[in-house]
Each structure stands twice: as C-alpha cells, then as structure tokens.
Design a protein around this motif. Structure first.
Motif, PDB file in Angstrom:
ATOM      1  N   LEU A 198       0.833  -1.205   0.000  1.00 23.97           N
ATOM      2  CA  LEU A 198       0.000   0.000   0.000  1.00 23.97           C
ATOM      3  C   LEU A 198       0.865   1.252   0.000  1.00 23.97           C
ATOM      4  N   GLY A 199       1.974   1.189   0.717  1.00 29.51           N
ATOM      5  CA  GLY A 199       2.896   2.322   0.728  1.00 29.51           C
ATOM      6  C   GLY A 199       3.488   2.586  -0.641  1.00 29.51           C
ATOM      7  N   ILE A 200       3.839   1.521  -1.354  1.00 30.93           N
ATOM      8  CA  ILE A 200       4.392   1.660  -2.706  1.00 30.93           C
ATOM      9  C   ILE A 200       3.354   2.279  -3.642  1.00 30.93           C
ATOM     10  N   LEU A 201       2.107   1.831  -3.529  1.00 29.85           N
ATOM     11  CA  LEU A 201       1.043   2.331  -4.396  1.00 29.85           C
ATOM     12  C   LEU A 201       0.727   3.807  -4.138  1.00 29.85           C
ATOM     13  N   THR A 202       0.778   4.216  -2.872  1.00 31.17           N
ATOM     14  CA  THR A 202       0.418   5.594  -2.519  1.00 31.17           C
ATOM     15  C   THR A 202       1.593   6.556  -2.598  1.00 31.17           C
ATOM     16  N   GLY A 203       2.812   6.014  -2.678  1.00 34.93           N
ATOM     17  CA  GLY A 203       3.987   6.872  -2.708  1.00 34.93           C
ATOM     18  C   GLY A 203       4.309   7.491  -1.366  1.00 34.93           C
ATOM     19  N   LYS A 204       3.706   6.974  -0.312  1.00 35.34           N
ATOM     20  CA  LYS A 204       3.952   7.450   1.048  1.00 35.34           C
ATOM     21  C   LYS A 204       4.474   6.293   1.901  1.00 35.34           C
ATOM     22  N   GLN A 205       5.245   6.640   2.927  1.00 31.72           N
ATOM     23  CA  GLN A 205       5.720   5.592   3.828  1.00 31.72           C
ATOM     24  C   GLN A 205       4.583   5.149   4.734  1.00 31.72           C
ATOM     25  N   ILE A 206       4.290   3.865   4.708  1.00 27.87           N
ATOM     26  CA  ILE A 206       3.336   3.273   5.639  1.00 27.87           C
ATOM     27  C   ILE A 206       4.102   2.241   6.447  1.00 27.87           C
ATOM     28  N   LYS A 207       4.304   2.508   7.709  1.00 26.23           N
ATOM     29  CA  LYS A 207       5.109   1.623   8.549  1.00 26.23           C
ATOM     30  C   LYS A 207       4.213   0.532   9.122  1.00 26.23           C
ATOM     31  N   ALA A 208       4.410  -0.679   8.609  1.00 22.92           N
ATOM     32  CA  ALA A 208       3.570  -1.807   9.008  1.00 22.92           C
ATOM     33  C   ALA A 208       3.662  -2.086  10.498  1.00 22.92           C
TER      34      ALA A 208
END
Length: 391
Positions: free
Chosen positions: A54-64
């Motif tokens: 999801l982070g790759i798709l949104t271009g934002k860092q999403i820390k799992a």
C-alpha cells in the motif's frame, strides 16, 4: 529476577542493531537474572506485506510495524507464549512489544528514540502517510502509558517523550548504551596505542556507518580533502558502506565495506582499525545514539562528531571527544582536527580520558548496574500500585 525478554528480532543476533539487543540480553544474564525469550514478534506476515505494498502504491511511507492490525496480531502471539513462563518482570528493547498488553507484572522498555522524535528527523521517517503518523504516535503513547518505566539512551530521546506525549519525567530514565565490542585493554596498553597513533606520519581518520549520507560521510570526505590540501598526510578509512568516489578522492580513502561481527576475521579487522586510527570521525546529520562512538571509546579512540540527537550522551564533550554543531561545515571540522594534529600532549591526554570515560559509562557492566536500579524501582512501584488497588 525472572525476566520475560520480548523482541522483534533474534535476541542473540550480533548483527541486529549493531549487536545492541544481544548485549542487552547478555548484560541481564550477567547480572544474575533468569531470562525467558520470545523473539521475532513482528505480527502477521501477510498484513505486513499488504501495508508495504500500500505504501508503494500511494507513494507514502506506511510503517507496518505501527499498524493496529499488525500490532494486535503480534500481541496475540505474545500473550499466548508468555503463558508458558513464570516471570517477575517484562523487558524489551522495542516499545511496540508492549502495545495492547494487559499484565500485572511490571514492564520496562529500553530504547533510543520515540516515534515523535523520529518523524521529520530521520530520513526514513519523512514522507510518512497521515495514517502512519497517527498510528505511530498513538501506539508510542500506548506503550509509554502501559510500561512501568521507560529507559532511553539519551536525554534527547527522553525529552521527546515528555514533549510529544506529555509523559511524567519521573517515569523516564536515561542510561546510555554500552560498547558492542569485547575489549580487555588496560590503561597502559591504551596509552601505548595512543603513542603509536601519534608517531605515525600518516594519520588515519575512521568512519564506521552503513548510511553514508545520514552519518555525514560527504562532510567527512570534504574535511579530509581540505586537510590534505593543507599538507597533512591523512587517510580516511570507511567501514560499513561503499560510497562512490572520484579518482582523486580514492587516493585519500581506504574502503573496507561491511565488516560483520559474526565473522571472526572481519571482527578482528574492525578491532585493528579502532586500535590504529588517530580519530573516529562521524558527524551525523541525524542520530538517535550512535553506538560506534562507545565502541571507539573502548579503544581509547576519541571521537569528533556533531551534537545531533542523542550523540551528546555517547560522546562526552572533552572526555571522550568533541562535538560541533549539527550544521557545522566541513571546513570547521578540518580546522578543529588540524588543532588536534598540532598538540601531542593534549591528544594523548584525550585518549586517556576517553578510555577512562569508556570504563565509567560505556561498558555493558556499568550500564547493567544502572539498568538494574531501574528494574528494581519498577518492580517496587508496580507492587505498591497493586497494593493500593486492592485496598
């Protein structure tokens, strides 16, 4: 004391976190505690993959590792496994391991930063998604509210817990990390090493870091260029990374790449570099602690560093090295190092003070004494709290 040791990695992995977790575990065992381990508390694998995607798709860092679903899956495994053990206290180097914890036993975490202190400070904590910012701060506050005591490796980290989360300072302790090297030197041996360093015509400046840019590598390289331009025979030893260098830059540099502490030969090579180098030079732009500064001190090797983040608790000004401001220029560092080159007695004195400081602050034995006091206080406080609830 019987301690349940929680960790998101393997507790005995000397390459994880520069060996800090492994040394923490050994420190507690050496203090006579009986440890029970629950390792690799990382949460559901497929959930972690989903959030990374999801982070790759949104271009934002999403820390799992800050997502509620991931942390709740981690907590379910933790709560299942901890039923196997009879323990007096819960200890972890990762605050997230205490999220969603309901336990009457005291709990303590020992960390080098808070989420709030990292966001916007560390490069990999920039460009984070709104959800990660929200979840990161929410769960950091949860861990701080849950724990009986929190230990931080620096005053900087402690202050971020107060500023970002409104935590009472009485709950927060500061104990610097120890050196993750086995050093058995005495003062006489250190002074012989210092004399040899001084007598060498070519002075070696040592840089040890995986992240070249964040650790101030370009500043180091430029400062070395300035010093060699002034006629000083200086070599830069780079360990941990392989930055791209021009032909001219390569003439003043030796690159060793990553030296693993798991490999006896590579560990010995790193030890020799600590022994033979004239100064440890790593002016980090962003740094929570910097365990390598403590490692350098174990060899009586003074550091020249920046006062970024938690570094002032790992490089004691005038005792184990010197600190310049985080925005100091390469020329300012070159000027400062040049003055060290010109005063033999001051350099030898600094090496002696650095070793003394290491023995006082940066051995895991001395760290263990201070951590033990916190654990005892946490156990006492929890016991008194439970008594009050029952009356």
């Amino acid at each position: 004391m019987k301690i349940l040791f929680l960790n998101d990695k393997g507790h005995d992995d000397v390459n994880n976190w520069s060996g800090t977790t492994a040394h923490m575990a050994r420190m507690l065992e050496d203090r006579g505690h009986q440890l029970y381990y629950i390792d690799y508390l990382t949460g559901n694998f497929f959930l972690r993959c989903f959030y990374r995607g999801l982070g790759i798709l949104t271009g934002k860092q999403i820390k799992a590792n800050r997502e509620p679903n991931v942390l709740k899956s981690m907590a379910r495994r933790r709560d299942r496994e901890k039923k196997k053990f009879e323990y007096d206290l819960i200890f972890t180097p990762n605050s997230m391991c205490l999220c969603y914890l309901k336990d009457e036993k005291p709990s303590v975490f020992y960390a080098d930063a808070t989420y709030g202190g990292m966001e916007g400070f560390y490069p990999n904590f920039t460009n984070v998604s709104v959800r990660t910012s929200k979840n990161g701060n929410f769960h950091e506050k949860m861990a701080l509210d849950t724990c009986t005591r929190a230990i931080y490796a620096s005053q900087w980290a402690r202050q971020t817990a107060i500023d970002c989360y409104g935590i009472d300072g009485a709950k927060l302790d500061v104990v610097n990390f120890g050196a993750n090297v086995d050093s058995s030197y005495d003062e006489a041996q250190i002074m012989r090493l210092a004399e040899k360093r001084w007598e060498k015509e070519e002075k070696c400046l040592l840089f040890v870091g995986v992240e070249w840019e964040r650790k101030g590598g370009p500043k180091v390289l430029e400062a070395v260029r300035i010093l060699t331009g002034r006629g000083y025979p200086v070599k830069l030893a780079i360990v941990g990374c392989q930055p791209r260098l021009s032909e001219e830059e390569q003439r003043a540099v030796r690159r060793y790449g990553y030296l693993s502490k798991k490999d006896a030969g590579q560990a010995e090579q790193l030890h020799r570099l600590y022994e033979e180098s004239f100064l440890f030079f790593m002016p980090s732009l962003y740094e929570c602690a910097g365990i390598v500064y403590a490692e350098a001190a174990a060899f009586g090797l003074p550091s020249v560093a920046s006062a970024a983040g938690g570094v002032p608790d790992m490089v004691i000004e005038g005792e184990s090295g010197y600190l310049l401001s985080a925005d100091a220029s390469p020329e300012a560092y070159a000027d400062f190092i040049e003055r060290i080159f010109q005063d033999r007695e001051a350099y030898l004195s600094l090496c002696k003070k650095t070793f003394t400081c290491s023995k006082r602050l940066f051995t895991w034995e001395s760290v263990g004494e201070r951590v033990d006091r916190v654990l005892e206080a946490a156990a006492k406080e929890k016991s008194e709290t439970l008594k009050q609830r029952r009356t």
